[in-house]
Design a protein around this motif. Structure first.
Motif, short mmCIF file in Angstrom:
data_model
loop_
_atom_site.label_atom_id
_atom_site.label_comp_id
_atom_site.label_asym_id
_atom_site.label_seq_id
_atom_site.Cartn_x
_atom_site.Cartn_y
_atom_site.Cartn_z
N GLY A 94 -52.07 -15.67 76.09
CA GLY A 94 -51.42 -14.57 75.57
C GLY A 94 -50.25 -14.55 74.69
N ASP A 95 -49.41 -15.61 75.16
CA ASP A 95 -48.35 -15.81 74.45
C ASP A 95 -48.64 -16.30 73.05
OD1 ASP A 95 -46.84 -15.27 76.75
OD2 ASP A 95 -46.52 -17.30 77.30
N VAL A 96 -49.61 -17.16 73.02
CA VAL A 96 -50.19 -17.92 71.67
C VAL A 96 -50.50 -16.62 70.66
CG1 VAL A 96 -51.65 -19.32 70.33
CG2 VAL A 96 -50.35 -19.99 72.67
N ALA A 97 -51.29 -15.59 71.47
CA ALA A 97 -51.93 -14.61 70.55
C ALA A 97 -50.81 -13.70 70.11
CB ALA A 97 -52.98 -13.70 71.68
N ALA A 98 -50.01 -13.15 70.97
CA ALA A 98 -48.95 -12.43 70.77
C ALA A 98 -48.22 -12.77 69.44
CB ALA A 98 -47.91 -12.38 71.77
N ALA A 99 -47.84 -14.19 69.28
CA ALA A 99 -47.14 -14.88 68.37
C ALA A 99 -48.07 -14.81 67.04
CB ALA A 99 -46.60 -16.26 68.65
N ARG A 100 -49.38 -14.90 66.90
CA ARG A 100 -50.18 -14.81 66.05
C ARG A 100 -50.28 -13.47 65.52
NH1 ARG A 100 -54.28 -17.64 62.75
NH2 ARG A 100 -54.88 -16.24 61.37
N ALA A 101 -50.38 -12.44 66.42
CA ALA A 101 -50.35 -10.80 66.11
C ALA A 101 -49.10 -10.53 65.26
CB ALA A 101 -50.42 -10.13 67.38
N ALA A 102 -47.85 -11.25 65.75
CA ALA A 102 -46.77 -10.84 65.11
C ALA A 102 -46.61 -11.58 63.78
CB ALA A 102 -45.42 -11.43 65.88
N ARG A 103 -47.16 -12.69 63.58
CA ARG A 103 -47.18 -13.34 62.22
C ARG A 103 -48.19 -12.52 61.23
NH1 ARG A 103 -50.35 -18.92 61.97
NH2 ARG A 103 -51.78 -17.78 60.46
N ASP A 104 -49.22 -12.10 61.68
CA ASP A 104 -50.00 -11.40 61.02
C ASP A 104 -49.65 -9.94 60.75
OD1 ASP A 104 -51.38 -13.74 60.72
OD2 ASP A 104 -53.17 -13.04 62.17
N GLY A 105 -48.50 -9.34 61.25
CA GLY A 105 -48.32 -8.12 61.15
C GLY A 105 -48.69 -7.09 61.59
N MET A 106 -49.48 -7.64 63.06
CA MET A 106 -50.20 -6.56 63.84
C MET A 106 -49.54 -6.34 65.11
SD MET A 106 -54.10 -8.05 62.83
CE MET A 106 -54.70 -7.65 64.73
#
Length: 137
Positions: A94-106
């Protein structure tokens, strides 16, 4: 029921931590067509087919059970404009997913919950669609 075992959770924690290695991302791009640090076998084309089949659209709420690093839930949310909640028994994914969501503006359309598919901590009818790819729960 809970997690399969503490050893199983430890294996996934380690996998999520190592999943950002350049060679692993390069292999994922070659095999799956994605770079979400996935640990399953769902290809980009299969994820796109899934999104079309369930009819995701703007404003929908998607639950991704066994979400790990966010694949394919984050991809589906980006492609269809929906919000996504990922649930996985291992927090590191989930930490990895949250970082990806932030990177993608989501980040405003993404949330992570630590838990499993056997004991969902949500009220009935909280989601418009549910996906679970490459999951054993």
């Amino acid at each position: 029921m809970g997690s399969i075992s503490a050893e199983h959770d430890d294996d996934f924690r380690d996998r999520y931590v190592r999943s950002g290695a350049p060679a692993l991302i390069e292999a994922e791009l070659e095999v799956l067509g994605s770079d979400y640090r996935a640990n399953g076998y769902t290809t980009m084309g299969q994820a796109d087919d899934l999104g079309r089949a369930i009819g995701l659209q703007i404003g929908d709420r998607l639950l991704d059970i066994g979400s790990g690093c966010g694949w394919p839930g984050l991809h589906l949310a980006a492609r269809h404009g929906c919000a996504v909640v990922g649930i996985d028994p291992v927090r590191e994914g989930g930490d990895v997913a949250a970082a990806r969501a932030a990177r993608d503006g989501m980040a405003d359309r993404h949330a992570v919950v630590t838990g499993n598919g056997d004991e969902l901590p949500f009220r009935s009818a909280s989601f418009d669609a549910v996906v679970h790819t490459d999951v054993t729960c």
